[in-house]
Design a protein around this motif. Structure first.
Motif, PDB file in Angstrom:
ATOM      1  N   HIS A  21       0.811  -1.210   0.000  1.00 33.35           N
ATOM      2  CA  HIS A  21       0.000   0.000   0.000  1.00 33.35           C
ATOM      3  C   HIS A  21       0.851   1.270   0.000  1.00 33.35           C
ATOM      4  O   HIS A  21       0.329   2.348   0.225  1.00 33.35           O
ATOM      5  N   ALA A  22       2.155   1.132  -0.189  1.00 31.47           N
ATOM      6  CA  ALA A  22       3.019   2.310  -0.255  1.00 31.47           C
ATOM      7  C   ALA A  22       2.796   3.017  -1.581  1.00 31.47           C
ATOM      8  O   ALA A  22       2.595   2.380  -2.618  1.00 31.47           O
ATOM      9  N   HIS A  23       2.815   4.337  -1.544  1.00 34.60           N
ATOM     10  CA  HIS A  23       2.524   5.136  -2.733  1.00 34.60           C
ATOM     11  C   HIS A  23       3.736   5.969  -3.137  1.00 34.60           C
ATOM     12  O   HIS A  23       4.470   6.481  -2.280  1.00 34.60           O
ATOM     13  N   THR A  24       3.903   6.110  -4.437  1.00 33.41           N
ATOM     14  CA  THR A  24       4.868   7.061  -4.977  1.00 33.41           C
ATOM     15  C   THR A  24       4.125   8.355  -5.277  1.00 33.41           C
ATOM     16  O   THR A  24       3.093   8.350  -5.948  1.00 33.41           O
ATOM     17  N   VAL A  25       4.651   9.446  -4.777  1.00 37.14           N
ATOM     18  CA  VAL A  25       4.042  10.766  -4.980  1.00 37.14           C
ATOM     19  C   VAL A  25       4.946  11.586  -5.881  1.00 37.14           C
ATOM     20  O   VAL A  25       6.147  11.715  -5.616  1.00 37.14           O
ATOM     21  N   CYS A  26       4.388  12.140  -6.940  1.00 30.46           N
ATOM     22  CA  CYS A  26       5.128  13.039  -7.826  1.00 30.46           C
ATOM     23  C   CYS A  26       4.593  14.457  -7.661  1.00 30.46           C
ATOM     24  O   CYS A  26       3.376  14.664  -7.697  1.00 30.46           O
ATOM     25  N   ILE A  27       5.487  15.403  -7.482  1.00 29.47           N
ATOM     26  CA  ILE A  27       5.126  16.808  -7.284  1.00 29.47           C
ATOM     27  C   ILE A  27       5.690  17.613  -8.449  1.00 29.47           C
ATOM     28  O   ILE A  27       6.887  17.540  -8.741  1.00 29.47           O
ATOM     29  N   ILE A  28       4.820  18.363  -9.104  1.00 31.59           N
ATOM     30  CA  ILE A  28       5.245  19.213 -10.229  1.00 31.59           C
ATOM     31  C   ILE A  28       5.361  20.639  -9.719  1.00 31.59           C
ATOM     32  O   ILE A  28       4.364  21.293  -9.425  1.00 31.59           O
ATOM     33  N   GLY A  29       6.585  21.134  -9.574  1.00 34.91           N
ATOM     34  CA  GLY A  29       6.815  22.495  -9.109  1.00 34.91           C
ATOM     35  C   GLY A  29       7.639  22.521  -7.840  1.00 34.91           C
ATOM     36  O   GLY A  29       7.270  21.894  -6.844  1.00 34.91           O
ATOM     37  N   GLY A  30       8.748  23.259  -7.864  1.00 37.55           N
ATOM     38  CA  GLY A  30       9.668  23.307  -6.727  1.00 37.55           C
ATOM     39  C   GLY A  30       9.647  24.610  -5.968  1.00 37.55           C
ATOM     40  O   GLY A  30      10.665  25.005  -5.382  1.00 37.55           O
ATOM     41  N   GLY A  31       8.493  25.287  -5.974  1.00 39.48           N
ATOM     42  CA  GLY A  31       8.364  26.496  -5.168  1.00 39.48           C
ATOM     43  C   GLY A  31       7.998  26.157  -3.736  1.00 39.48           C
ATOM     44  O   GLY A  31       8.073  25.003  -3.316  1.00 39.48           O
ATOM     45  N   GLN A  52       8.039   6.898  -1.908  1.00 38.18           N
ATOM     46  CA  GLN A  52       8.959   7.797  -2.603  1.00 38.18           C
ATOM     47  C   GLN A  52       8.242   9.088  -2.970  1.00 38.18           C
ATOM     48  O   GLN A  52       7.053   9.088  -3.292  1.00 38.18           O
ATOM     49  N   ILE A  53       8.973  10.180  -2.872  1.00 37.12           N
ATOM     50  CA  ILE A  53       8.483  11.472  -3.347  1.00 37.12           C
ATOM     51  C   ILE A  53       9.455  11.974  -4.409  1.00 37.12           C
ATOM     52  O   ILE A  53      10.652  12.121  -4.147  1.00 37.12           O
ATOM     53  N   ALA A  54       8.944  12.202  -5.613  1.00 38.97           N
ATOM     54  CA  ALA A  54       9.758  12.769  -6.691  1.00 38.97           C
ATOM     55  C   ALA A  54       9.230  14.171  -6.993  1.00 38.97           C
ATOM     56  O   ALA A  54       8.020  14.383  -7.078  1.00 38.97           O
ATOM     57  N   LEU A  55      10.131  15.116  -7.122  1.00 35.45           N
ATOM     58  CA  LEU A  55       9.733  16.502  -7.379  1.00 35.45           C
ATOM     59  C   LEU A  55      10.400  16.989  -8.656  1.00 35.45           C
ATOM     60  O   LEU A  55      11.612  16.837  -8.833  1.00 35.45           O
ATOM     61  N   PHE A  56       9.592  17.589  -9.535  1.00 28.98           N
ATOM     62  CA  PHE A  56      10.068  18.041 -10.844  1.00 28.98           C
ATOM     63  C   PHE A  56      10.021  19.565 -10.919  1.00 28.98           C
ATOM     64  O   PHE A  56       8.973  20.175 -10.714  1.00 28.98           O
ATOM     65  N   GLU A  57      11.168  20.167 -11.209  1.00 24.63           N
ATOM     66  CA  GLU A  57      11.280  21.620 -11.330  1.00 24.63           C
ATOM     67  C   GLU A  57      11.854  21.937 -12.704  1.00 24.63           C
ATOM     68  O   GLU A  57      12.932  21.445 -13.069  1.00 24.63           O
ATOM     69  N   ARG A  58      11.120  22.730 -13.469  1.00 23.26           N
ATOM     70  CA  ARG A  58      11.532  22.988 -14.857  1.00 23.26           C
ATOM     71  C   ARG A  58      12.766  23.882 -14.949  1.00 23.26           C
ATOM     72  O   ARG A  58      13.448  23.909 -15.974  1.00 23.26           O
ATOM     73  N   HIS A  59      13.050  24.631 -13.888  1.00 25.44           N
ATOM     74  CA  HIS A  59      14.229  25.488 -13.886  1.00 25.44           C
ATOM     75  C   HIS A  59      15.411  24.796 -13.211  1.00 25.44           C
ATOM     76  O   HIS A  59      15.267  23.699 -12.662  1.00 25.44           O
ATOM     77  N   GLY A  60      16.542  25.457 -13.222  1.00 22.06           N
ATOM     78  CA  GLY A  60      17.753  24.864 -12.659  1.00 22.06           C
ATOM     79  C   GLY A  60      17.891  25.037 -11.165  1.00 22.06           C
ATOM     80  O   GLY A  60      18.823  24.500 -10.553  1.00 22.06           O
ATOM     81  N   VAL A  61      16.985  25.801 -10.550  1.00 19.73           N
ATOM     82  CA  VAL A  61      17.003  26.014  -9.107  1.00 19.73           C
ATOM     83  C   VAL A  61      15.575  25.894  -8.583  1.00 19.73           C
ATOM     84  O   VAL A  61      14.609  26.109  -9.327  1.00 19.73           O
ATOM     85  N   VAL A  62      15.429  25.573  -7.313  1.00 19.50           N
ATOM     86  CA  VAL A  62      14.107  25.524  -6.700  1.00 19.50           C
ATOM     87  C   VAL A  62      13.785  26.900  -6.114  1.00 19.50           C
ATOM     88  O   VAL A  62      14.631  27.780  -6.030  1.00 19.50           O
ATOM     89  N   GLY A  63      12.537  27.074  -5.710  1.00 23.58           N
ATOM     90  CA  GLY A  63      12.123  28.343  -5.116  1.00 23.58           C
ATOM     91  C   GLY A  63      10.941  28.968  -5.805  1.00 23.58           C
ATOM     92  O   GLY A  63      10.211  29.747  -5.203  1.00 23.58           O
ATOM     93  N   GLY A  64      10.744  28.645  -7.100  1.00 25.89           N
ATOM     94  CA  GLY A  64       9.607  29.209  -7.820  1.00 25.89           C
ATOM     95  C   GLY A  64       9.643  30.722  -7.854  1.00 25.89           C
ATOM     96  O   GLY A  64      10.611  31.329  -8.322  1.00 25.89           O
TER      97      GLY A  64
END
Length: 490
Positions: A21-31, A52-64
């Motif tokens: 029952h473990a879930h993988t969570v994907c987050i779009i946006g690193g702000g 697992q948590i995977a986070l996708f940021e379209r830029h080269g740095v996080v912060g939004g």
């Protein structure tokens, strides 16, 4: 059967069952919104819930929209720059991450203010270069008298009362988990706190109802909404109340940049971070979501969280989602190292120009505000906000000297109106969530964190079958629910 093989099989079966029952969570946006979702998921979820948590940021740095800019070798806040003293999530993040708070120079109570109408300063406070406390105190008293004479003591009192009531209602979102339910919609979240009615009326209408004088609304209130949201008093009453609260005392920021809150939360939340990777499509496969990136890679996630405004990104959703059309308000931030031209403002000396120049609502004015970020030996660093890009020819009129200029175009916040409409927190009725749905109520670092905390609990309420006694309160609250202690509407 070999005992070692039997033991290995039993171990394998046990591990597979424990992670069934473990879930993988994907987050779009690193702000701050995406970082906060990751933080609260790790904080609230039982160990077996999230693998697992995977986070996708379209830029080269996080912060939004939390970012800094370097001009003439010095670093300044370029995006979200100030934090209210009652923004408790931001404060707790700062403590948790070992960051240092600081008081921005432009939030100093002694900052001189001028309200410019394009021809003259209709209101201007006194200023003194003296550092003596007694002199600063006398100047502050004199400015309070000047403000009271122009805008009326009663009107100023009513404005402050409106701000206080709004802030106190917002503070309900920090109630303990045992008394604060999970919200499936923005409307339910606002109604529970007694804030929904403020989104059905404009700020101008609300302040007229409260009894503010027209001149106070047209000048001081308008200056504040133009600085904080780039818009007039036709924004919703709640967005306006949040904007007014952001003009008070005790404001602070993080030393070195507010973006460090997002970076720190991501770093300590055991996140698989994908920088420079933009998600271009999200497909629902029946038991999971397939996320496809511009790098040609695909990722499968049982839960997907969108933590970036969908208004100006091109993500294909299949099946398609439906959200209300929303226009983003662009704020052009222009940073200049140089000196303002006093003649532009009908003055003789640079020192006669207020440290903060605000403006009334007029299509003829090319900027919403100009403020001094730092005074140097021979010049200054300024920040200008405007609704359109500041052309060189215009800057050459406003400034007598320009050593360096940096321009940033922010898709900063929604274009507010009343009544507001909202995208759902759950975009597809399954496990596709939208943090930025709350932005139509108000857009700040803290409201992003508040929305993200609710999204994290909403996710867990729908994937954890039997929460234990240590889990956060996962009771769902809808707009039709009745909750004891529900505060009356404004």
């Amino acid at each position: 059967m070999n005992p070692q093989i039997t033991a290995l099989l039993l171990c394998t079966i046990f591990l597979s069952l424990s992670h069934a029952h473990a879930h993988t969570v994907c987050i779009i946006g690193g702000g701050i919104g995406g970082a906060s979702v990751a933080h609260f998921l790790r904080r609230y979820s039982p160990p077996e819930a999230i693998s697992q948590i995977a986070l996708f940021e379209r830029h080269g740095v996080v912060g939004g929209r939390l970012a800094t800019v370097t001009i003439a070798g010095e670093t300044f806040e370029a995006g979200g720059s100030i934090i209210h003293p009652k923004n408790y999530y931001a404060w707790n993040y700062t403590l948790l991450l070992g960051l240092q708070p600081k008081v921005p120079s432009h939030s100093d109570d002694s900052l001189s203010l001028g309200i410019w109408n394009g021809h003259e300063f209709v209101y201007k406070t006194l200023n003194s270069n003296s550092k003596l406390p007694i002199v600063q105190r006398l100047v502050s008293i004199a400015n309070s008298i000047i403000m009271a004479l122009r805008y009326g003591i009663l009107s100023l009192f009513r404005m402050n009362s409106f701000i206080e009531v709004t802030v106190n209602k917002f503070l309900r979102y920090y109630d303990g988990l045992e008394s604060r339910p999970v919200f499936e919609s923005v409307e339910a979240m606002l109604k529970w706190a007694g804030l929904f009615n403020l989104t059905t009326i404009t700020l101008g209408e609300k302040l007229e109802e409260v009894g503010l004088s027209p001149i106070l609304v047209q000048e001081l209130v308008t200056v504040i909404t133009r600085i904080n949201y780039g818009q007039s008093v036709n924004i919703s009453g709640l967005a306006g109340g949040v904007s007014l609260a952001g003009s008070g005392g005790g404001l602070w920021a993080v030393e070195g940049g507010n973006w460090q809150m997002a970076a720190g939360l991501i770093n300590r939340s055991d996140v698989e971070l994908h920088l420079n990777e933009e998600i271009e499509s999200v497909y629902y496969l029946g038991d999971a979501y397939e996320l496809n990136s511009t790098k040609g890679k695909s990722y499968n996630c049982q839960v997907t969280v969108v933590a970036t405004p969908l208004d100006e990104v091109n993500i294909l959703f299949n099946p398609a989602i439906s959200i209300p059309l929303r226009k983003l308000q662009h704020t052009h931030a222009t940073f200049v190292r140089g000196l303002l031209n006093p003649a532009y403002f009908g003055l003789d000396l640079v020192s006669d120009i207020p440290e903060l120049v605000g403006t009334i609502e007029s299509d003829d004015l090319p900027f919403t505000c100009i403020s001094i970020l730092k005074q140097h030996e021979n010049d200054m660093t300024y920040k200008i906000f405007s609704r359109k890009a500041m052309a060189d020819a215009l800057l050459n009129k406003i400034f007598s000297v320009r050593v360096e200029t940096v321009r940033i175009n922010w898709a900063a916040y929604p274009h507010y109106h009343a009544p507001e409409t909202y995208a759902p927190f759950i975009l597809d009725g399954k496990h596709l969530y939208y943090v930025n749905a709350f932005e139509n109520a108000a857009s700040t670092m803290e409201t992003s964190a508040v929305s993200a905390e609710n999204i994290a609990r909403l996710i867990l309420s729908r994937i954890v079958e039997k929460p234990d006694s240590t889990s956060p309160n996962l009771k769902i609250y809808s707009s039709d629910s009745t909750v004891s202690g529900l505060r009356s509407e404004l």
